[in-house]
Design a protein around this motif. Structure first.
Motif, PDB file in Angstrom:
ATOM      1  N   ASN A  63       0.841  -1.189   0.000  1.00 16.45           N
ATOM      2  CA  ASN A  63       0.000   0.000   0.000  1.00 16.45           C
ATOM      3  C   ASN A  63       0.879   1.244   0.000  1.00 16.45           C
ATOM      4  O   ASN A  63       1.479   1.590   1.001  1.00 16.45           O
ATOM      5  CB  ASN A  63      -0.908  -0.007   1.233  1.00 16.45           C
ATOM      6  CG  ASN A  63      -1.700   1.272   1.358  1.00 16.45           C
ATOM      7  OD1 ASN A  63      -1.836   2.038   0.405  1.00 16.45           O
ATOM      8  ND2 ASN A  63      -2.223   1.514   2.530  1.00 16.45           N
ATOM      9  N   LYS A  64       0.956   1.899  -1.140  1.00 16.59           N
ATOM     10  CA  LYS A  64       1.790   3.094  -1.260  1.00 16.59           C
ATOM     11  C   LYS A  64       1.096   4.324  -0.701  1.00 16.59           C
ATOM     12  O   LYS A  64       1.705   5.357  -0.537  1.00 16.59           O
ATOM     13  CB  LYS A  64       2.135   3.296  -2.747  1.00 16.59           C
ATOM     14  CG  LYS A  64       3.325   4.168  -2.989  1.00 16.59           C
ATOM     15  CD  LYS A  64       4.598   3.526  -2.488  1.00 16.59           C
ATOM     16  CE  LYS A  64       5.790   4.324  -2.932  1.00 16.59           C
ATOM     17  NZ  LYS A  64       6.935   4.165  -2.089  1.00 16.59           N
ATOM     18  N   GLY A  65      -0.198   4.242  -0.396  1.00 10.43           N
ATOM     19  CA  GLY A  65      -0.946   5.434  -0.026  1.00 10.43           C
ATOM     20  C   GLY A  65      -1.359   6.145  -1.300  1.00 10.43           C
ATOM     21  O   GLY A  65      -0.863   5.833  -2.381  1.00 10.43           O
ATOM     22  N   CYS A  66      -2.266   7.058  -1.201  1.00  9.53           N
ATOM     23  CA  CYS A  66      -2.778   7.758  -2.387  1.00  9.53           C
ATOM     24  C   CYS A  66      -2.282   9.191  -2.432  1.00  9.53           C
ATOM     25  O   CYS A  66      -1.916   9.773  -1.416  1.00  9.53           O
ATOM     26  CB  CYS A  66      -4.300   7.733  -2.391  1.00  9.53           C
ATOM     27  SG  CYS A  66      -4.986   6.093  -2.690  1.00  9.53           S
ATOM     28  N   VAL A  67      -2.289   9.732  -3.643  1.00  4.55           N
ATOM     29  CA  VAL A  67      -1.929  11.127  -3.888  1.00  4.55           C
ATOM     30  C   VAL A  67      -3.207  11.877  -4.245  1.00  4.55           C
ATOM     31  O   VAL A  67      -3.962  11.452  -5.124  1.00  4.55           O
ATOM     32  CB  VAL A  67      -0.888  11.245  -5.024  1.00  4.55           C
ATOM     33  CG1 VAL A  67      -0.619  12.712  -5.358  1.00  4.55           C
ATOM     34  CG2 VAL A  67       0.401  10.525  -4.646  1.00  4.55           C
ATOM     35  N   HIS A  68      -3.434  12.989  -3.543  1.00  6.50           N
ATOM     36  CA  HIS A  68      -4.620  13.816  -3.737  1.00  6.50           C
ATOM     37  C   HIS A  68      -4.178  15.159  -4.319  1.00  6.50           C
ATOM     38  O   HIS A  68      -3.266  15.782  -3.773  1.00  6.50           O
ATOM     39  CB  HIS A  68      -5.309  14.107  -2.399  1.00  6.50           C
ATOM     40  CG  HIS A  68      -5.626  12.892  -1.591  1.00  6.50           C
ATOM     41  ND1 HIS A  68      -6.908  12.487  -1.353  1.00  6.50           N
ATOM     42  CD2 HIS A  68      -4.822  11.989  -0.940  1.00  6.50           C
ATOM     43  CE1 HIS A  68      -6.901  11.400  -0.591  1.00  6.50           C
ATOM     44  NE2 HIS A  68      -5.641  11.077  -0.332  1.00  6.50           N
TER      45      HIS A  68
ATOM     46  N   ARG B 161       8.243   7.688  -1.286  1.00  6.26           N
ATOM     47  CA  ARG B 161       7.730   7.896   0.071  1.00  6.26           C
ATOM     48  C   ARG B 161       7.432   6.544   0.729  1.00  6.26           C
ATOM     49  O   ARG B 161       7.210   5.554   0.036  1.00  6.26           O
ATOM     50  CB  ARG B 161       6.483   8.782   0.034  1.00  6.26           C
ATOM     51  CG  ARG B 161       5.250   8.106  -0.522  1.00  6.26           C
ATOM     52  CD  ARG B 161       4.135   9.125  -0.729  1.00  6.26           C
ATOM     53  NE  ARG B 161       2.893   8.493  -1.119  1.00  6.26           N
ATOM     54  CZ  ARG B 161       2.580   8.129  -2.352  1.00  6.26           C
ATOM     55  NH1 ARG B 161       3.422   8.339  -3.341  1.00  6.26           N
ATOM     56  NH2 ARG B 161       1.413   7.562  -2.615  1.00  6.26           N
ATOM     57  N   PRO B 162       7.416   6.522   2.044  1.00  7.66           N
ATOM     58  CA  PRO B 162       7.127   5.266   2.738  1.00  7.66           C
ATOM     59  C   PRO B 162       5.739   4.733   2.377  1.00  7.66           C
ATOM     60  O   PRO B 162       4.824   5.497   2.060  1.00  7.66           O
ATOM     61  CB  PRO B 162       7.191   5.658   4.220  1.00  7.66           C
ATOM     62  CG  PRO B 162       8.033   6.883   4.257  1.00  7.66           C
ATOM     63  CD  PRO B 162       7.755   7.604   2.973  1.00  7.66           C
ATOM     64  N   ASP B 163       5.601   3.432   2.458  1.00  6.64           N
ATOM     65  CA  ASP B 163       4.316   2.791   2.182  1.00  6.64           C
ATOM     66  C   ASP B 163       3.226   3.381   3.067  1.00  6.64           C
ATOM     67  O   ASP B 163       3.453   3.661   4.252  1.00  6.64           O
ATOM     68  CB  ASP B 163       4.402   1.282   2.438  1.00  6.64           C
ATOM     69  CG  ASP B 163       5.233   0.566   1.383  1.00  6.64           C
ATOM     70  OD1 ASP B 163       5.460   1.143   0.310  1.00  6.64           O
ATOM     71  OD2 ASP B 163       5.648  -0.580   1.648  1.00  6.64           O
ATOM     72  N   GLY B 164       2.066   3.548   2.482  1.00  2.90           N
ATOM     73  CA  GLY B 164       0.893   3.975   3.234  1.00  2.90           C
ATOM     74  C   GLY B 164       0.752   5.462   3.457  1.00  2.90           C
ATOM     75  O   GLY B 164      -0.232   5.896   4.058  1.00  2.90           O
ATOM     76  N   VAL B 165       1.690   6.284   2.996  1.00  7.47           N
ATOM     77  CA  VAL B 165       1.616   7.726   3.227  1.00  7.47           C
ATOM     78  C   VAL B 165       0.729   8.385   2.166  1.00  7.47           C
ATOM     79  O   VAL B 165       1.000   8.299   0.977  1.00  7.47           O
ATOM     80  CB  VAL B 165       3.016   8.389   3.219  1.00  7.47           C
ATOM     81  CG1 VAL B 165       2.903   9.906   3.343  1.00  7.47           C
ATOM     82  CG2 VAL B 165       3.873   7.822   4.332  1.00  7.47           C
ATOM     83  N   GLU B 166      -0.334   9.022   2.641  1.00  2.00           N
ATOM     84  CA  GLU B 166      -1.215   9.811   1.771  1.00  2.00           C
ATOM     85  C   GLU B 166      -0.588  11.191   1.622  1.00  2.00           C
ATOM     86  O   GLU B 166      -0.133  11.779   2.599  1.00  2.00           O
ATOM     87  CB  GLU B 166      -2.607   9.971   2.405  1.00  2.00           C
ATOM     88  CG  GLU B 166      -3.328   8.686   2.681  1.00  2.00           C
ATOM     89  CD  GLU B 166      -4.091   8.146   1.477  1.00  2.00           C
ATOM     90  OE1 GLU B 166      -4.675   8.928   0.707  1.00  2.00           O
ATOM     91  OE2 GLU B 166      -4.106   6.902   1.326  1.00  2.00           O
ATOM     92  N   VAL B 167      -0.587  11.722   0.404  1.00  8.17           N
ATOM     93  CA  VAL B 167      -0.026  13.041   0.140  1.00  8.17           C
ATOM     94  C   VAL B 167      -1.098  13.910  -0.508  1.00  8.17           C
ATOM     95  O   VAL B 167      -1.705  13.512  -1.508  1.00  8.17           O
ATOM     96  CB  VAL B 167       1.216  12.967  -0.779  1.00  8.17           C
ATOM     97  CG1 VAL B 167       1.744  14.371  -1.085  1.00  8.17           C
ATOM     98  CG2 VAL B 167       2.302  12.109  -0.143  1.00  8.17           C
ATOM     99  N   ILE B 168      -1.315  15.089   0.067  1.00  9.72           N
ATOM    100  CA  ILE B 168      -2.279  16.057  -0.457  1.00  9.72           C
ATOM    101  C   ILE B 168      -1.499  17.255  -0.978  1.00  9.72           C
ATOM    102  O   ILE B 168      -0.655  17.809  -0.267  1.00  9.72           O
ATOM    103  CB  ILE B 168      -3.239  16.542   0.641  1.00  9.72           C
ATOM    104  CG1 ILE B 168      -3.913  15.368   1.335  1.00  9.72           C
ATOM    105  CG2 ILE B 168      -4.270  17.521   0.069  1.00  9.72           C
ATOM    106  CD1 ILE B 168      -4.546  15.736   2.665  1.00  9.72           C
ATOM    107  N   MET B 169      -1.798  17.655  -2.216  1.00 10.33           N
ATOM    108  CA  MET B 169      -1.160  18.839  -2.809  1.00 10.33           C
ATOM    109  C   MET B 169      -2.248  19.757  -3.348  1.00 10.33           C
ATOM    110  O   MET B 169      -3.219  19.292  -3.947  1.00 10.33           O
ATOM    111  CB  MET B 169      -0.230  18.435  -3.959  1.00 10.33           C
ATOM    112  CG  MET B 169       0.905  17.528  -3.541  1.00 10.33           C
ATOM    113  SD  MET B 169       2.003  17.074  -4.913  1.00 10.33           S
ATOM    114  CE  MET B 169       0.965  15.938  -5.822  1.00 10.33           C
ATOM    115  N   THR B 170      -2.054  21.067  -3.144  1.00 15.87           N
ATOM    116  CA  THR B 170      -2.989  22.048  -3.679  1.00 15.87           C
ATOM    117  C   THR B 170      -2.232  23.067  -4.505  1.00 15.87           C
ATOM    118  O   THR B 170      -1.008  23.152  -4.435  1.00 15.87           O
ATOM    119  CB  THR B 170      -3.743  22.778  -2.548  1.00 15.87           C
ATOM    120  OG1 THR B 170      -2.792  23.531  -1.774  1.00 15.87           O
ATOM    121  CG2 THR B 170      -4.508  21.827  -1.662  1.00 15.87           C
TER     122      THR B 170
END
Length: 175
Positions: free
Chosen positions: A2-7, A129-138
């Motif tokens: 699970n890489k986490g999602c990018v928003h 990035r570490p597994d499971g980290v969600e990243v939000i960018m605006t």
């Protein structure tokens, strides 16, 4: 894995930061460890007051005095490029070592667009990035590469805004 999602929340409409802050509050409510950094903003925005009260949220300080980039001299832009690149590298290190599950990078897309942060630094971070980290960018106008890397993409478009009628920004709404 699970890489986490990018928003990505982008566009000329109001609410991009609000979306990111809302996700941070939701994640903190679920017990997640959250890291927040706001590029090109000082530390006076009202959302910072509530985020500081959440023990799961680490809220990094930004520049003390922030100008709009269109008001910066070439020398100030160079200084901002150095400052924000160092800040981004610190965020990457903290994300990799700190056990964060969510990272909110407010206005990062704008930083890339105006070349104050190299896109390659960001894409490398997203890929490593570490597994499971969600990243939000605006911000504004993400590149095709960033759009491709994202799992969630929301374009927020302005149809009407009080600023167009000369109403100044209001505390609690715009800041």
């Amino acid at each position: 894995m699970n890489k986490g999602c990018v928003h990505i929340y982008y566009g000329n409409g109001k609410g991009k930061t609000t979306c990111g802050v809302g996700l941070c509050v939701r994640a903190a409510g679920a017990g997640w460890k959250v890291l927040v950094y706001q590029f090109l903003k000082d530390s006076t925005s009202s959302e910072r007051k509530i985020l500081k009260q959440l023990p799961q949220v680490t809220l990094l300080e930004g520049m003390e005095k922030v100008k709009f980039t269109f008001n910066m001299t070439p020398e100030e832009l160079d200084q901002a490029r150095i400052y924000y690149t160092q800040a981004f590298k610190k965020i990457v290190k903290m994300t990799c070592e700190g056990g964060y599950q969510m990272v909110f990078l407010d206005e990062l897309l704008h930083m890339i667009r105006i070349e104050l942060i190299e896109e390659k630094l960001v894409t490398d971070f997203l890929e490593r990035r570490p597994d499971g980290v969600e990243v939000i960018m605006t911000g504004y106008d993400p590149s095709p590469r960033l759009l491709e890397m994202a799992d969630y993409v929301s374009k927020i478009t302005k149809e009407k805004h009080p600023f167009d009628s000369k109403l100044p920004a209001r505390r609690g709404i715009e800041f």
